[in-house]
Scaffold this motif. Sequence first.
Motif, PDB file in Angstrom:
ATOM      1  N   LEU A 271      28.521 -31.751  91.033  1.00 52.31           N
ATOM      2  CA  LEU A 271      27.639 -32.802  91.530  1.00 52.31           C
ATOM      3  C   LEU A 271      28.207 -33.429  92.802  1.00 52.31           C
ATOM      4  O   LEU A 271      27.483 -33.678  93.772  1.00 52.31           O
ATOM      5  CB  LEU A 271      27.430 -33.875  90.463  1.00 52.31           C
ATOM      6  N   LEU A 272      29.518 -33.689  92.793  1.00 51.93           N
ATOM      7  CA  LEU A 272      30.144 -34.288  93.972  1.00 51.93           C
ATOM      8  C   LEU A 272      30.128 -33.321  95.157  1.00 51.93           C
ATOM      9  O   LEU A 272      29.961 -33.738  96.309  1.00 51.93           O
ATOM     10  CB  LEU A 272      31.578 -34.707  93.651  1.00 51.93           C
ATOM     11  N   ALA A 273      30.314 -32.026  94.887  1.00 50.10           N
ATOM     12  CA  ALA A 273      30.264 -31.030  95.962  1.00 50.10           C
ATOM     13  C   ALA A 273      28.869 -30.994  96.586  1.00 50.10           C
ATOM     14  O   ALA A 273      28.721 -30.862  97.811  1.00 50.10           O
ATOM     15  CB  ALA A 273      30.655 -29.654  95.432  1.00 50.10           C
ATOM     16  N   TRP A 274      27.836 -31.104  95.747  1.00 50.41           N
ATOM     17  CA  TRP A 274      26.475 -31.139  96.287  1.00 50.41           C
ATOM     18  C   TRP A 274      26.298 -32.374  97.179  1.00 50.41           C
ATOM     19  O   TRP A 274      25.716 -32.273  98.269  1.00 50.41           O
ATOM     20  CB  TRP A 274      25.442 -31.172  95.154  1.00 50.41           C
ATOM     21  N   CYS A 275      26.795 -33.507  96.724  1.00 47.72           N
ATOM     22  CA  CYS A 275      26.688 -34.738  97.522  1.00 47.72           C
ATOM     23  C   CYS A 275      27.400 -34.575  98.863  1.00 47.72           C
ATOM     24  O   CYS A 275      26.886 -34.993  99.908  1.00 47.72           O
ATOM     25  CB  CYS A 275      27.277 -35.919  96.748  1.00 47.72           C
TER      26      CYS A 275
ATOM     27  N   VAL B 210      25.095 -37.102 100.935  1.00 50.90           N
ATOM     28  CA  VAL B 210      24.692 -38.224 100.081  1.00 50.90           C
ATOM     29  C   VAL B 210      25.958 -38.926  99.596  1.00 50.90           C
ATOM     30  O   VAL B 210      26.845 -38.290  99.019  1.00 50.90           O
ATOM     31  CB  VAL B 210      23.861 -37.731  98.880  1.00 50.90           C
ATOM     32  N   VAL B 211      26.043 -40.233  99.804  1.00 50.94           N
ATOM     33  CA  VAL B 211      27.311 -40.921  99.544  1.00 50.94           C
ATOM     34  C   VAL B 211      27.364 -41.654  98.205  1.00 50.94           C
ATOM     35  O   VAL B 211      28.384 -42.236  97.857  1.00 50.94           O
ATOM     36  CB  VAL B 211      27.652 -41.915 100.674  1.00 50.94           C
ATOM     37  N   HIS B 212      26.262 -41.629  97.428  1.00 51.51           N
ATOM     38  CA  HIS B 212      26.278 -42.278  96.119  1.00 51.51           C
ATOM     39  C   HIS B 212      25.779 -41.311  95.050  1.00 51.51           C
ATOM     40  O   HIS B 212      24.730 -40.685  95.202  1.00 51.51           O
ATOM     41  CB  HIS B 212      25.395 -43.536  96.104  1.00 51.51           C
ATOM     42  N   LEU B 213      26.532 -41.224  93.958  1.00 52.40           N
ATOM     43  CA  LEU B 213      26.157 -40.405  92.810  1.00 52.40           C
ATOM     44  C   LEU B 213      26.133 -41.295  91.577  1.00 52.40           C
ATOM     45  O   LEU B 213      27.158 -41.875  91.202  1.00 52.40           O
ATOM     46  CB  LEU B 213      27.153 -39.264  92.605  1.00 52.40           C
ATOM     47  N   ALA B 214      24.975 -41.432  90.948  1.00 53.85           N
ATOM     48  CA  ALA B 214      24.838 -42.281  89.765  1.00 53.85           C
ATOM     49  C   ALA B 214      24.911 -41.427  88.502  1.00 53.85           C
ATOM     50  O   ALA B 214      24.279 -40.368  88.417  1.00 53.85           O
ATOM     51  CB  ALA B 214      23.515 -43.041  89.810  1.00 53.85           C
ATOM     52  N   LEU B 215      25.691 -41.889  87.523  1.00 55.77           N
ATOM     53  CA  LEU B 215      25.830 -41.210  86.236  1.00 55.77           C
ATOM     54  C   LEU B 215      25.389 -42.163  85.126  1.00 55.77           C
ATOM     55  O   LEU B 215      25.517 -43.377  85.238  1.00 55.77           O
ATOM     56  CB  LEU B 215      27.271 -40.766  86.016  1.00 55.77           C
ATOM     57  N   ALA B 216      24.919 -41.582  84.011  1.00 57.27           N
ATOM     58  CA  ALA B 216      24.214 -42.374  83.000  1.00 57.27           C
ATOM     59  C   ALA B 216      25.080 -42.814  81.831  1.00 57.27           C
ATOM     60  O   ALA B 216      24.564 -43.044  80.741  1.00 57.27           O
ATOM     61  CB  ALA B 216      23.004 -41.589  82.478  1.00 57.27           C
TER      62      ALA B 216
ATOM     63  N   HIS C 103      34.311 -37.409  98.122  1.00 59.18           N
ATOM     64  CA  HIS C 103      33.027 -36.928  98.616  1.00 59.18           C
ATOM     65  C   HIS C 103      31.877 -37.907  98.418  1.00 59.18           C
ATOM     66  O   HIS C 103      30.869 -37.826  99.115  1.00 59.18           O
ATOM     67  CB  HIS C 103      32.673 -35.605  97.934  1.00 59.18           C
ATOM     68  N   ALA C 104      31.983 -38.800  97.448  1.00 61.10           N
ATOM     69  CA  ALA C 104      30.902 -39.747  97.184  1.00 61.10           C
ATOM     70  C   ALA C 104      31.436 -40.880  96.321  1.00 61.10           C
ATOM     71  O   ALA C 104      32.513 -40.774  95.728  1.00 61.10           O
ATOM     72  CB  ALA C 104      29.727 -39.047  96.478  1.00 61.10           C
ATOM     73  N   ARG C 105      30.663 -41.956  96.257  1.00 63.32           N
ATOM     74  CA  ARG C 105      31.007 -43.078  95.390  1.00 63.32           C
ATOM     75  C   ARG C 105      30.218 -42.922  94.090  1.00 63.32           C
ATOM     76  O   ARG C 105      28.990 -42.826  94.103  1.00 63.32           O
ATOM     77  CB  ARG C 105      30.649 -44.393  96.087  1.00 63.32           C
ATOM     78  N   ILE C 106      30.935 -42.873  92.966  1.00 63.35           N
ATOM     79  CA  ILE C 106      30.283 -42.724  91.666  1.00 63.35           C
ATOM     80  C   ILE C 106      29.872 -44.095  91.140  1.00 63.35           C
ATOM     81  O   ILE C 106      30.677 -45.029  91.112  1.00 63.35           O
ATOM     82  CB  ILE C 106      31.215 -42.030  90.657  1.00 63.35           C
TER      83      ILE C 106
END
Length: 422
Positions: free
Chosen positions: A88-92, A97-103, A137-140
């Motif tokens: 997921l981070l590699a895709w970002c 895309v600098v934000h990745l939200a997880l549930a 790579h992104a902020r989780i």
Amino acid sequence: PVIAVGVSGGVDSMALVMLMDRWARDQGGRAIGLTLNHGLRANSAQEAVQVGHWLNQVGIEHHILTWAGKKPTSAIQDTARTVRREMLLAWCRDAGVVHLALAHHADDQAETYVMRLAHSSGPDGLAGMATVAETHHARILRPLLGVPKERLIATMSATGHSWIDDPSNEQDRFERVRVRHALTALKHAGAGREEILSAVSAYAMQRNEMDALTAEVVMRSVRFYASGYAMMDFRHMSDCSDVLGLRVLARVLCSVGGKTYAPARDSLSRLYNRLQSVVSSQSFTLGGCRLIGKNGSYLVCRELRNLPDYLPVTAAGPVKWDNRFQLQMAVRDGQEVDRDLSIRPLGRKGWRELVTKMPDIRRCNMPEPVRYALPTLYHKNAIMQVAHLTALDPKAHPCNTKMIKAAFLPPEPVAGAGFPLA
């Protein structure tokens, strides 16, 4: 805002992507759903397509990432979780895309606390999952950590949207599932989710304060180098407490050793006590690192044991090596990558070969133990290039592929942002 959301299809992630998309649209942005086809179940590909269908119905962009290659036969959930996060981070990274939200939600947080407690985790671990985590790579983002799962089920039921129930969530062979069942019994004993989350919050406040103190000590006592090593000056750590000193040492070892988790506390304490008393040039090892003392300071470098033996280079682009370096490989004029290219550690033998061909290299100012662990580009058994030490030599070894960057990117920051409070 453009925010990527990890969507497995379960009720938690489906609720998150719907809520996140609504919020982002209110700000003039959008959410993008990312689903990993993990291949661990026969119908995983079908489930990923189903998630895409649901999201497309409500106008949410969706992408399926496929986990190719051999699948684990043990530690299945932990391995799958790690691979999913990395993909997921590699895709970002590739999409900008600098934000990745997880549930992850409140029940996940309570389960994490109990699992870490059972594994004798220290105060940092008992602070649970962070609401915000900085990566390379992104902020989780984990915006649902304070939300119980039953509220997410109610939210999805109210919207009328469907979701997928993962059968592995009920299989007792997984530790998290066993803990989930145990929490039901704890609730009847008066130590349920809310009580656990209160303890998590207290540990999170403590970790936040300790992060700030750790950063101060690191700033005045540790110097890092781009080639993947550090110098620790224990004379500048003499006025800090043992608790803080241990914490700094653990962070440095994790960074230089490419580890996510610190060594066992007993081993760390023994090493810390010895480092404080040693005045000669003794050498110690722990956490994949070698520490060499001199006049109250210590060179901390990667130990030669357990280095990757051979990593084939098959395409241009980023290559992660030894969990510490990200190597950027480039191919000249759009050609295909040469065959028989690989990344290996330089080692003592490789160093001797370099000295034979390039005698002046002995005058380089990089400490000798550091050189042996450097990622090295080989064509068959010939050295093409050593990261942070040599340039590519096309005259000696014609080759259309080279390393254009070797960034030292350990998995965990030594002194990053303070631990955020839920």
